[in-house]
Design a protein around this motif. Structure first.
Motif, mmCIF file in Angstrom:
data_model
loop_
_atom_site.group_PDB
_atom_site.id
_atom_site.type_symbol
_atom_site.label_atom_id
_atom_site.label_comp_id
_atom_site.label_asym_id
_atom_site.label_seq_id
_atom_site.Cartn_x
_atom_site.Cartn_y
_atom_site.Cartn_z
ATOM 1 N N SER A 1 5.939 12.333 13.557
ATOM 2 C CA SER A 1 6.311 11.334 12.550
ATOM 3 C C SER A 1 5.566 10.031 12.820
ATOM 4 C CB SER A 1 7.828 11.079 12.563
ATOM 5 O OG SER A 1 8.171 10.113 11.587
ATOM 6 N N PHE A 2 4.782 9.569 11.827
ATOM 7 C CA PHE A 2 3.944 8.389 12.010
ATOM 8 C C PHE A 2 4.103 7.445 10.824
ATOM 9 C CE2 PHE A 2 2.088 11.780 14.465
ATOM 10 C CZ PHE A 2 1.792 11.171 15.674
ATOM 11 N N GLY A 3 3.954 6.141 11.107
ATOM 12 C CA GLY A 3 4.101 5.135 10.065
ATOM 13 C C GLY A 3 2.859 4.272 9.942
ATOM 14 N N GLU A 4 2.465 4.003 8.706
ATOM 15 C CA GLU A 4 1.341 3.116 8.409
ATOM 16 C C GLU A 4 1.794 2.019 7.462
ATOM 17 O OE1 GLU A 4 -1.847 2.779 9.270
ATOM 18 O OE2 GLU A 4 -2.057 4.520 10.617
ATOM 19 N N ASN A 5 1.157 0.857 7.568
ATOM 20 C CA ASN A 5 1.539 -0.281 6.736
ATOM 21 C C ASN A 5 0.733 -0.401 5.450
ATOM 22 O OD1 ASN A 5 2.808 -1.056 9.356
ATOM 23 N ND2 ASN A 5 3.224 -2.962 8.257
ATOM 24 N N ARG A 6 -0.497 0.114 5.450
ATOM 25 C CA ARG A 6 -1.369 -0.082 4.300
ATOM 26 C C ARG A 6 -1.925 1.259 3.823
ATOM 27 N NH1 ARG A 6 -5.864 -2.378 5.396
ATOM 28 N NH2 ARG A 6 -6.237 -3.300 3.343
ATOM 29 N N VAL A 7 -1.912 1.438 2.502
ATOM 30 C CA VAL A 7 -2.397 2.685 1.922
ATOM 31 C C VAL A 7 -3.865 2.893 2.249
ATOM 32 C CG1 VAL A 7 -2.823 3.912 -0.238
ATOM 33 C CG2 VAL A 7 -0.697 2.621 0.064
ATOM 34 N N GLN A 8 -4.668 1.864 2.088
ATOM 35 C CA GLN A 8 -6.112 2.009 2.272
ATOM 36 C C GLN A 8 -6.451 2.396 3.708
ATOM 37 O OE1 GLN A 8 -8.355 -1.318 0.819
ATOM 38 N NE2 GLN A 8 -10.330 -0.424 1.348
ATOM 39 N N GLU A 9 -5.802 1.765 4.672
ATOM 40 C CA GLU A 9 -6.062 2.120 6.066
ATOM 41 C C GLU A 9 -5.657 3.566 6.341
ATOM 42 O OE1 GLU A 9 -4.633 1.004 10.617
ATOM 43 O OE2 GLU A 9 -4.166 -0.382 8.979
#
Length: 233
Positions: free
Chosen positions: A63-71
């Motif tokens: 399970s991983f989280g990202e803040n920005r769609v583009q990244e």
């Protein structure tokens, strides 16, 4: 062992940090009369490169989280293809013009916070025939500069999202004000989830996830506690 590109941690250090966080989650859950296995740890990978993340994947974390769609688009599609059981969560603000991209890539979007976005996500889900789970972000501190629906409007907004827009809302999320004691914010979010009949409560980060677990968190978000200091810029 080679150092990770972003900081002075090695792959071994990162994996040991992951194990330490999991152990602390287990202890916090036990102290709260809960099971550690019922708490999902989201490893926050914002600004970390693939080589920094892969040791955690190799250790079995999914399970991983990202803040920005583009990244996220730049690093996760290939990894999701290689490890199909990865769950990718968007934990940063989402612009309506990125709704299609978010629906296509993420398995969970934690930052639904306004009707315009609800409408955009509903259209994207219909168009792409893909329905990631959604969490409503609640601005528990009612901070002007922060995203999130006001606590007083949260229940009616959740009802609107589930009713009018037929969205798969599964829970709520919050980020308490930096300078506030977090416990009242966590308690408020847990009450909103209970009142709405929602099972998922995403709250607590590297500095306060044990407190969040004690107050009902089902998902916690930890970045620096696993991967070390985040790259600048």
């Amino acid at each position: 062992m080679d150092l990770m590109p972003e900081n002075d941690l090695t792959a071994k250090d990162v994996v040991e940090n992951l194990a330490a966080v999991r152990a602390r989650i287990d202890r916090a859950a036990e102290a709260a009369g809960r099971k550690g296995g019922d708490i999902t740890l989201t490893a926050v990978t914002k600004k970390f490169a693939i080589d920094h993340i892969k040791p955690v994947i190799a250790a079995g974390h999914r399970s991983f989280g990202e803040n920005r769609v583009q990244e996220a688009q730049g690093k996760w599609p290939a990894m999701k293809e290689a490890w199909p059981d990865i769950e990718l969560r968007l934990i940063g603000p989402l612009q309506t013009n990125k709704a299609d991209d978010a629906v296509a890539l993420f398995d969970v979007i934690e930052t639904l916070d306004r009707e315009k976005l609800a409408r955009a996500l509903a259209k994207s889900m219909d168009k792409l025939d893909r329905r990631p789970d959604l969490l409503v972000q609640v601005n528990t501190g009612e901070e002007d500069q922060k995203a999130g629906i006001s606590p007083r409007d949260a229940l009616s907004f959740i009802d609107q999202c589930r009713g009018e827009y037929q969205l798969p809302v599964r829970g709520v999320m919050c980020i308490p004000p930096v300078d506030d004691y977090a416990a009242p914010h966590f308690a408020l979010l847990a009450k909103i989830a209970a009142d709405a009949g929602l099972p998922v409560i995403s709250m607590g980060m590297s500095g306060d996830y044990e407190m969040a677990i004690n107050l009902g968190a089902t998902h916690v978000r930890v970045g620096s506690g696993i991967f070390g200091e985040r790259p600048k810029g």
